[in-house]
Write a protein that holds these residues in place. Structure first.
Motif, PDB file in Angstrom:
ATOM      1  N   GLN A 133      -2.742   0.976  14.100  1.00  0.00           N
ATOM      2  CA  GLN A 133      -1.902  -0.109  13.635  1.00  0.00           C
ATOM      3  C   GLN A 133      -2.782  -1.323  13.428  1.00  0.00           C
ATOM      4  O   GLN A 133      -3.469  -1.773  14.352  1.00  0.00           O
ATOM      5  CB  GLN A 133      -0.795  -0.419  14.657  1.00  0.00           C
ATOM      6  CG  GLN A 133       0.316  -1.306  14.101  1.00  0.00           C
ATOM      7  CD  GLN A 133       1.102  -0.638  12.974  1.00  0.00           C
ATOM      8  OE1 GLN A 133       1.282   0.588  12.988  1.00  0.00           O
ATOM      9  NE2 GLN A 133       1.564  -1.420  12.011  1.00  0.00           N
ATOM     10  N   THR A 136       0.495  -5.505  10.456  1.00  0.00           N
ATOM     11  CA  THR A 136       1.686  -4.866   9.881  1.00  0.00           C
ATOM     12  C   THR A 136       1.336  -3.626   9.065  1.00  0.00           C
ATOM     13  O   THR A 136       2.208  -3.014   8.461  1.00  0.00           O
ATOM     14  CB  THR A 136       2.441  -5.865   8.985  1.00  0.00           C
ATOM     15  OG1 THR A 136       1.593  -6.253   7.891  1.00  0.00           O
ATOM     16  CG2 THR A 136       2.858  -7.101   9.779  1.00  0.00           C
ATOM     17  N   LEU A 137       0.055  -3.246   9.051  1.00  0.00           N
ATOM     18  CA  LEU A 137      -0.402  -2.089   8.281  1.00  0.00           C
ATOM     19  C   LEU A 137      -0.587  -0.878   9.195  1.00  0.00           C
ATOM     20  O   LEU A 137      -0.975  -1.025  10.355  1.00  0.00           O
ATOM     21  CB  LEU A 137      -1.734  -2.391   7.580  1.00  0.00           C
ATOM     22  CG  LEU A 137      -1.780  -3.597   6.648  1.00  0.00           C
ATOM     23  CD1 LEU A 137      -3.202  -3.800   6.135  1.00  0.00           C
ATOM     24  CD2 LEU A 137      -0.806  -3.434   5.502  1.00  0.00           C
ATOM     25  N   SER A 138      -0.335   0.305   8.658  1.00  0.00           N
ATOM     26  CA  SER A 138      -0.583   1.549   9.383  1.00  0.00           C
ATOM     27  C   SER A 138      -1.699   2.293   8.666  1.00  0.00           C
ATOM     28  O   SER A 138      -1.630   2.527   7.460  1.00  0.00           O
ATOM     29  CB  SER A 138       0.677   2.417   9.419  1.00  0.00           C
ATOM     30  OG  SER A 138       1.707   1.778  10.146  1.00  0.00           O
ATOM     31  N   PHE A 139      -2.721   2.668   9.417  1.00  0.00           N
ATOM     32  CA  PHE A 139      -3.869   3.368   8.856  1.00  0.00           C
ATOM     33  C   PHE A 139      -3.884   4.799   9.372  1.00  0.00           C
ATOM     34  O   PHE A 139      -3.959   5.049  10.576  1.00  0.00           O
ATOM     35  CB  PHE A 139      -5.164   2.646   9.241  1.00  0.00           C
ATOM     36  CG  PHE A 139      -6.430   3.391   8.903  1.00  0.00           C
ATOM     37  CD1 PHE A 139      -6.589   4.024   7.672  1.00  0.00           C
ATOM     38  CD2 PHE A 139      -7.475   3.440   9.809  1.00  0.00           C
ATOM     39  CE1 PHE A 139      -7.752   4.704   7.351  1.00  0.00           C
ATOM     40  CE2 PHE A 139      -8.657   4.122   9.508  1.00  0.00           C
ATOM     41  CZ  PHE A 139      -8.789   4.743   8.284  1.00  0.00           C
ATOM     42  N   VAL A 146      -3.586   3.627   3.880  1.00  0.00           N
ATOM     43  CA  VAL A 146      -3.166   2.391   4.539  1.00  0.00           C
ATOM     44  C   VAL A 146      -1.797   2.039   3.978  1.00  0.00           C
ATOM     45  O   VAL A 146      -1.642   1.872   2.764  1.00  0.00           O
ATOM     46  CB  VAL A 146      -4.158   1.237   4.289  1.00  0.00           C
ATOM     47  CG1 VAL A 146      -3.616  -0.064   4.892  1.00  0.00           C
ATOM     48  CG2 VAL A 146      -5.525   1.567   4.887  1.00  0.00           C
ATOM     49  N   THR A 147      -0.803   1.945   4.868  1.00  0.00           N
ATOM     50  CA  THR A 147       0.577   1.781   4.427  1.00  0.00           C
ATOM     51  C   THR A 147       1.156   0.477   4.958  1.00  0.00           C
ATOM     52  O   THR A 147       1.004   0.139   6.133  1.00  0.00           O
ATOM     53  CB  THR A 147       1.453   2.949   4.932  1.00  0.00           C
ATOM     54  OG1 THR A 147       0.853   4.188   4.518  1.00  0.00           O
ATOM     55  CG2 THR A 147       2.859   2.858   4.367  1.00  0.00           C
ATOM     56  N   SER A 148       1.818  -0.255   4.054  1.00  0.00           N
ATOM     57  CA  SER A 148       2.557  -1.452   4.432  1.00  0.00           C
ATOM     58  C   SER A 148       4.033  -1.170   4.216  1.00  0.00           C
ATOM     59  O   SER A 148       4.429  -0.045   3.924  1.00  0.00           O
ATOM     60  CB  SER A 148       2.110  -2.648   3.588  1.00  0.00           C
ATOM     61  OG  SER A 148       2.425  -2.442   2.219  1.00  0.00           O
ATOM     62  N   GLN A 152       1.582   1.983  -0.441  1.00  0.00           N
ATOM     63  CA  GLN A 152       0.577   2.791   0.244  1.00  0.00           C
ATOM     64  C   GLN A 152      -0.689   2.807  -0.600  1.00  0.00           C
ATOM     65  O   GLN A 152      -0.643   3.059  -1.803  1.00  0.00           O
ATOM     66  CB  GLN A 152       1.078   4.216   0.467  1.00  0.00           C
ATOM     67  CG  GLN A 152       0.090   5.087   1.250  1.00  0.00           C
ATOM     68  CD  GLN A 152       0.634   6.481   1.511  1.00  0.00           C
ATOM     69  OE1 GLN A 152       0.516   7.371   0.683  1.00  0.00           O
ATOM     70  NE2 GLN A 152       1.268   6.666   2.668  1.00  0.00           N
ATOM     71  N   LEU A 206      -7.100  -5.690   3.571  1.00  0.00           N
ATOM     72  CA  LEU A 206      -6.736  -6.366   4.816  1.00  0.00           C
ATOM     73  C   LEU A 206      -6.369  -7.836   4.609  1.00  0.00           C
ATOM     74  O   LEU A 206      -6.027  -8.525   5.579  1.00  0.00           O
ATOM     75  CB  LEU A 206      -7.903  -6.282   5.817  1.00  0.00           C
ATOM     76  CG  LEU A 206      -8.327  -4.872   6.243  1.00  0.00           C
ATOM     77  CD1 LEU A 206      -9.577  -4.948   7.120  1.00  0.00           C
ATOM     78  CD2 LEU A 206      -7.202  -4.161   6.974  1.00  0.00           C
ATOM     79  N   SER A 208      -3.859  -9.373   3.592  1.00  0.00           N
ATOM     80  CA  SER A 208      -2.504  -9.804   3.981  1.00  0.00           C
ATOM     81  C   SER A 208      -2.377 -10.051   5.476  1.00  0.00           C
ATOM     82  O   SER A 208      -1.376 -10.612   5.933  1.00  0.00           O
ATOM     83  CB  SER A 208      -1.485  -8.734   3.564  1.00  0.00           C
ATOM     84  OG  SER A 208      -1.742  -7.504   4.230  1.00  0.00           O
ATOM     85  N   GLN A 209      -3.382  -9.659   6.259  1.00  0.00           N
ATOM     86  CA  GLN A 209      -3.330  -9.805   7.715  1.00  0.00           C
ATOM     87  C   GLN A 209      -4.139 -11.039   8.127  1.00  0.00           C
ATOM     88  O   GLN A 209      -5.363 -11.015   8.139  1.00  0.00           O
ATOM     89  CB  GLN A 209      -3.881  -8.549   8.388  1.00  0.00           C
ATOM     90  CG  GLN A 209      -3.254  -7.254   7.905  1.00  0.00           C
ATOM     91  CD  GLN A 209      -1.744  -7.253   8.067  1.00  0.00           C
ATOM     92  OE1 GLN A 209      -1.227  -7.438   9.160  1.00  0.00           O
ATOM     93  NE2 GLN A 209      -1.028  -7.053   6.961  1.00  0.00           N
TER      94      GLN A 209
END
Length: 228
Positions: A133, A136-139, A146-148, A152, A206, A208-209
């Motif tokens: 994690q 807010t992204l899942s890798f 990489v999914t938001s 994806q 990345l 957006s983070q």
């Protein structure tokens, strides 16, 4: 023991003959004279690596690599080209190529790179931890995604390995030569330029983070600053 299979696309008959003859001492080589034939072979045969010329009839190497990447995100791709412009190299890397050799190239260098990439592609480079994690992204390190919440992004194998390396060493300095040897098995100059291209793409993913950045430590290496 069955030889590793190489898909070799090259329209110059002389270069193709010399290169194929040299490579066939160690590998099983399928040579195609244009991009369309090469894509047809790729769709019907399992290969371990692709060695592609760029300037070819019917379908150039860039278009061929893009088509290959849509079907297989893992197979190593090496471009061979007389095109020396930085923009051409960067374009090739962005399409998912693993390396780029400028003609005239030495056969020893090509064979070394093929050995490195095949050796690395045969290893399981993904650790037992597949999911990360990132804010807010899942890798998904296993499937290179990489999914938001709304999209994806599919990474290349090299990008996924690089991101995983950063995440496993977050807030720690990773020396440039350590990264290169870890992911490519070598720290030569051009691979360093390849690394810069991959890091630039990861930074965009990345962006957006707000609490996560890949810092460039001039003359040393990089650090994934993870303040979330």
């Amino acid at each position: 023991m069955e030889k590793f299979r190489i898909l070799y696309a090259e329209d110059d008959a002389t270069i193709a003959l010399l290169t194929k003859d040299a490579l066939e001492e160690k590998y099983q080589v399928t040579h195609c004279q244009n991009g369309e034939d090469a894509l047809g072979c790729f769709n019907t045969t399992n290969f371990d690596i692709c060695v592609l010329d760029i300037m070819m009839p019917k379908m150039d190497g860039f278009a061929l690599a893009e088509a290959i990447r849509k079907k297989n995100n893992d197979i190593p791709i090496i471009f061979l080209s007389a095109k020396t412009l930085k923009e051409d190299r960067i374009r090739g890397l962005k399409l998912g190529a693993d390396d780029y050799l400028v003609k005239p190239f030495s056969m020893e260098e090509l064979e070394l790179k093929i050995q490195v990439f095949i050796k690395r592609s045969q290893k399981n480079k993904i650790t037992e931890t597949h999911w990360y994690q990132i804010g807010t992204l899942s890798f998904d390190a296993k499937n290179y995604t990489v999914t938001s919440s709304d999209q994806q992004v599919v990474l290349t194998q090299r990008e996924a390995e690089l991101l995983q390396l950063f995440l496993e060493n977050k807030n720690e300095v990773l020396k440039r030569e350590v990264i290169l040897k870890k992911l490519w098995g070598s720290d030569d100059y051009f691979l360093g330029r390849s690394l810069d291209v991959f890091i630039s793409r990861l930074r965009k993913i990345l962006a957006s983070q707000s609490g996560i950045t890949i810092e460039n430590l001039h003359g040393i290496g990089f650090k994934l600053r993870y303040d979330l």
